[in-house]
Motif scaffolding. Structure first.
Motif, PDB file in Angstrom:
ATOM      1  N   ASP A 118       0.332  -1.469  -0.129  1.00  0.00           N
ATOM      2  CA  ASP A 118      -0.013   0.021   0.167  1.00  0.00           C
ATOM      3  C   ASP A 118       0.778   0.706   0.287  1.00  0.00           C
ATOM      4  O   ASP A 118       0.319   2.414  -0.368  1.00  0.00           O
ATOM      5  CB  ASP A 118      -0.767  -0.315   1.035  1.00  0.00           C
ATOM      6  N   GLN A 146      -0.930  11.480   1.564  1.00  0.00           N
ATOM      7  CA  GLN A 146      -1.854  10.293   2.213  1.00  0.00           C
ATOM      8  C   GLN A 146      -0.600   9.693   2.026  1.00  0.00           C
ATOM      9  O   GLN A 146      -1.603   8.201   2.612  1.00  0.00           O
ATOM     10  CB  GLN A 146      -2.194   9.530   0.306  1.00  0.00           C
ATOM     11  N   LEU A 188      -0.476   9.613   5.995  1.00  0.00           N
ATOM     12  CA  LEU A 188      -1.228   9.101   6.570  1.00  0.00           C
ATOM     13  C   LEU A 188      -1.189   7.921   6.492  1.00  0.00           C
ATOM     14  O   LEU A 188      -1.629   6.579   7.679  1.00  0.00           O
ATOM     15  CB  LEU A 188      -2.666   9.345   5.645  1.00  0.00           C
ATOM     16  N   ALA A 189      -1.109   6.991   5.196  1.00  0.00           N
ATOM     17  CA  ALA A 189      -0.890   5.410   5.515  1.00  0.00           C
ATOM     18  C   ALA A 189       0.405   4.294   5.933  1.00  0.00           C
ATOM     19  O   ALA A 189       0.506   3.772   6.454  1.00  0.00           O
ATOM     20  CB  ALA A 189      -0.153   5.272   3.767  1.00  0.00           C
ATOM     21  N   LYS A 190       1.440   5.204   5.805  1.00  0.00           N
ATOM     22  CA  LYS A 190       2.554   4.551   6.829  1.00  0.00           C
ATOM     23  C   LYS A 190       2.356   5.239   8.466  1.00  0.00           C
ATOM     24  O   LYS A 190       2.638   4.100   8.950  1.00  0.00           O
ATOM     25  CB  LYS A 190       3.682   5.995   7.019  1.00  0.00           C
ATOM     26  N   ASP A 191       1.799   6.177   9.164  1.00  0.00           N
ATOM     27  CA  ASP A 191       1.197   6.019   9.918  1.00  0.00           C
ATOM     28  C   ASP A 191      -0.209   4.993  10.107  1.00  0.00           C
ATOM     29  O   ASP A 191       0.374   4.443  11.876  1.00  0.00           O
ATOM     30  CB  ASP A 191       0.948   7.449  10.605  1.00  0.00           C
ATOM     31  N   GLY A 192      -0.916   4.882   9.502  1.00  0.00           N
ATOM     32  CA  GLY A 192      -2.148   4.094   9.426  1.00  0.00           C
ATOM     33  C   GLY A 192      -1.517   2.713   9.807  1.00  0.00           C
ATOM     34  O   GLY A 192      -1.949   1.911  10.480  1.00  0.00           O
ATOM     35  N   ILE A 193      -0.295   1.867   9.125  1.00  0.00           N
ATOM     36  CA  ILE A 193       0.509   0.483   9.157  1.00  0.00           C
ATOM     37  C   ILE A 193       0.866   0.562   9.915  1.00  0.00           C
ATOM     38  O   ILE A 193       0.751  -0.619  10.174  1.00  0.00           O
ATOM     39  CB  ILE A 193       0.642   0.958   7.532  1.00  0.00           C
ATOM     40  N   CYS A 194       1.800   1.606  10.152  1.00  0.00           N
ATOM     41  CA  CYS A 194       2.699   1.900  11.486  1.00  0.00           C
ATOM     42  C   CYS A 194       1.205   1.350  13.290  1.00  0.00           C
ATOM     43  O   CYS A 194       1.651   0.207  13.441  1.00  0.00           O
ATOM     44  CB  CYS A 194       3.085   2.715  11.936  1.00  0.00           C
ATOM     45  N   LEU A 195       0.574   2.253  13.141  1.00  0.00           N
ATOM     46  CA  LEU A 195      -0.290   1.725  14.325  1.00  0.00           C
ATOM     47  C   LEU A 195      -1.151   0.451  14.009  1.00  0.00           C
ATOM     48  O   LEU A 195      -1.590  -0.513  14.763  1.00  0.00           O
ATOM     49  CB  LEU A 195      -1.003   3.039  13.935  1.00  0.00           C
ATOM     50  N   GLN A 196      -1.831   0.124  13.012  1.00  0.00           N
ATOM     51  CA  GLN A 196      -2.149  -0.893  12.823  1.00  0.00           C
ATOM     52  C   GLN A 196      -1.135  -2.511  13.121  1.00  0.00           C
ATOM     53  O   GLN A 196      -1.822  -3.859  13.816  1.00  0.00           O
ATOM     54  CB  GLN A 196      -2.920  -1.656  11.313  1.00  0.00           C
ATOM     55  N   LYS A 250      -1.006  -2.830  16.930  1.00  0.00           N
ATOM     56  CA  LYS A 250      -1.975  -3.170  17.290  1.00  0.00           C
ATOM     57  C   LYS A 250      -2.186  -4.809  17.208  1.00  0.00           C
ATOM     58  O   LYS A 250      -2.232  -5.420  17.626  1.00  0.00           O
ATOM     59  CB  LYS A 250      -3.131  -2.678  16.889  1.00  0.00           C
TER      60      LYS A 250
END
Length: 461
Positions: free
Chosen positions: A285, A367, A370-378, A381
């Protein structure tokens, strides 16, 4: 000697049976390993095949865009017949055969005593029917487009790479689904094995209650309770077998081949190694977002090209005559030229399109972050949830061992008349409840590990 002959007969019988099974299962996959299944899936999965066709389509589109740089060469061959005055004169002129006679000069009074102007020349107005054969080669090539063709080529090439990333993402998804299905089937097998043991234990309890009833130590209600519990356990066992059949059907769908049995996996899925920089580099992604950013930068340069002129060259060579290919060289012709086209005003649409492309570029830039931050968070988790499930599994395994021993203890106490049959069945229900929780926790834990592996994409594109 007799024992030796019997042994030989058994071996021959087993060998014959094996050959028969192999013949019957020629179109089926039996005792399939996960590694082999992934290899077959990568080659046979229908969705992957369709995605690879899309790759080929975008590759051809990239070649089409590249071909625009080389211009266009056309061959035009005409075979005409006409008695139209304009056409016939044009045919003669094109064939370099026009003469003053075609203008009706033979009908003029050359002495000058009469006025020739009112004369309508018959040869010009009512010519004989004429054939016309014309062969023309035309070549048009762009010399300067302000960078439009260059950017079109780069964008289509980038879209080809994007389609490859789409295929890689789909492959990751299919690896996830295939691996998870393998582990699901293995867990179902474990569940069926444990549930079969429970059914057997209830059957033993049923025999014990029957014997105690015949001796007057048990009641009818005790026997009914045990039969009810046995029926419930057998129903669960039947449902588990149906679920196993469904899992095999889904695995067969993923591999596009019929799978009848697998090599079971009796261990938990290993947790992959997680490094932030590797995720940024390999995650599909994020790769797609970065490529999308490059495409928007190309789109800006493409819109900027609208403010520049375009220049093209043109060349034409041919020959015409009333007979096909007659005196081709003597009657040949050529035309060459250059054309410049420059849009000076179109209602500021070019400016708006350029601003739109710039905003799109800024949006995609955000974006990516956002993708980097979201994937690191996921990722964090999922790692936390996997560790939590590991702790839960350890606890449930201890609870299952304890629940089994308690059930066995209460079964002995019932035989001794210390506990009621209801107490025994309650403890047996607790054992089944813990077993279901354990298998559910293992299934959830494995699914999160596979999801994490898919996000990391360790092997890269």
């Amino acid at each position: 000697m007799i024992l030796k002959k019997s042994l030989i007969l058994v071996v021959v019988s087993l060998f014959s049976s094996t050959l028969l099974l192999q013949a019957e299962d020629g179109n089926n996959l039996t005792n399939l390993s996960l590694e082999r299944a992934l290899s077959i899936m990568e080659q046979n999965n229908l969705e992957l095949k369709i995605s690879k066709f899309n790759e080929q389509i975008t590759a051809h589109e990239a070649n089409i865009a590249k071909g625009n740089n080389y211009g266009k060469l056309d061959l035009k061959m005409q075979a005409l017949r006409s008695n139209d005055a304009g056409n016939v004169f044009g045919f003669k002129l094109k064939s370099r055969e026009a003469s003053f006679g075609d203008f009706g000069f033979n009908e003029f009074d050359m002495s000058g005593q009469t006025n020739p102007l009112p004369v309508q020349p018959k040869d010009l107005n009512y010519p004989d029917t004429r054939n016309h054969f014309q062969n023309t080669l035309t070549y048009m090539v762009p010399l300067y487009t302000g960078g439009k063709l260059d950017q079109y080529g780069k964008i289509t090439k980038a879209l080809q790479t994007m389609s490859q990333l789409d295929t890689s993402k789909l492959l990751n998804e299919k690896i996830f689904q295939t691996t998870k299905t393998f582990y699901d089937i293995s867990l179902i097998d474990q569940y069926i094995h444990n549930l079969s043991n429970i059914v057997n234990n209830v059957s033993k309890l049923e025999n014990i209650v029957g014997n105690m009833k015949s001796e007057g130590f048990a009641k009818d209600i005790d026997e009914l309770e045990v039969k009810s519990r046995k029926s419930e356990a057998e129903s669960m066992l039947t449902q588990a077998n149906y679920n196993k059949v469904l899992a095999y059907q889904y695995l067969s769908f993923l591999l596009n081949k019929n799978v009848t049995s697998i090599e079971p996996i009796n261990t938990l899925a290993p947790i992959p190694h997680v490094e932030k920089e590797e995720i940024y580099q390999n995650n599909i992604d994020i790769q797609k977002a970065k490529l999308g950013l490059k495409i928007t930068e190309m789109a800006i340069r493409l819109q900027e090209a609208n403010f520049l002129p375009t220049i093209g060259a043109f060349g034409e060579y041919g020959s015409a005559d009333n007979q096909a290919f007659n005196d081709f060289i003597d009657k040949d012709f050529y035309t060459v030229g250059v054309q410049l086209e420059w849009n000076l005003f179109n209602g500021a649409m070019d400016k708006e399109n350029l601003n739109k492309a710039k905003i799109e570029n800024m949006k995609v830039h955000e974006q990516i972050q956002l993708a980097k931050d979201g994937i690191c968070l996921q990722t964090r988790k999922l790692l936390t949830e996997v560790k939590s499930k590991d702790a839960e599994i350890t606890s449930l395994e201890t609870q299952l061992d304890f629940a089994t021993k308690v059930y066995e203890n209460y079964q002995k106490r019932y035989q001794e008349g210390i506990s009621s049959i209801s107490d025994v069945l309650i403890k047996q229900s607790k054992e089944l409840e813990v077993l279901l929780k354990l298998l559910t926790a293992k299934n959830d834990r494995n699914a999160k590990v596979f999801e994490l592996t898919s996000i990391i994409n360790e092997e890269g594109i």
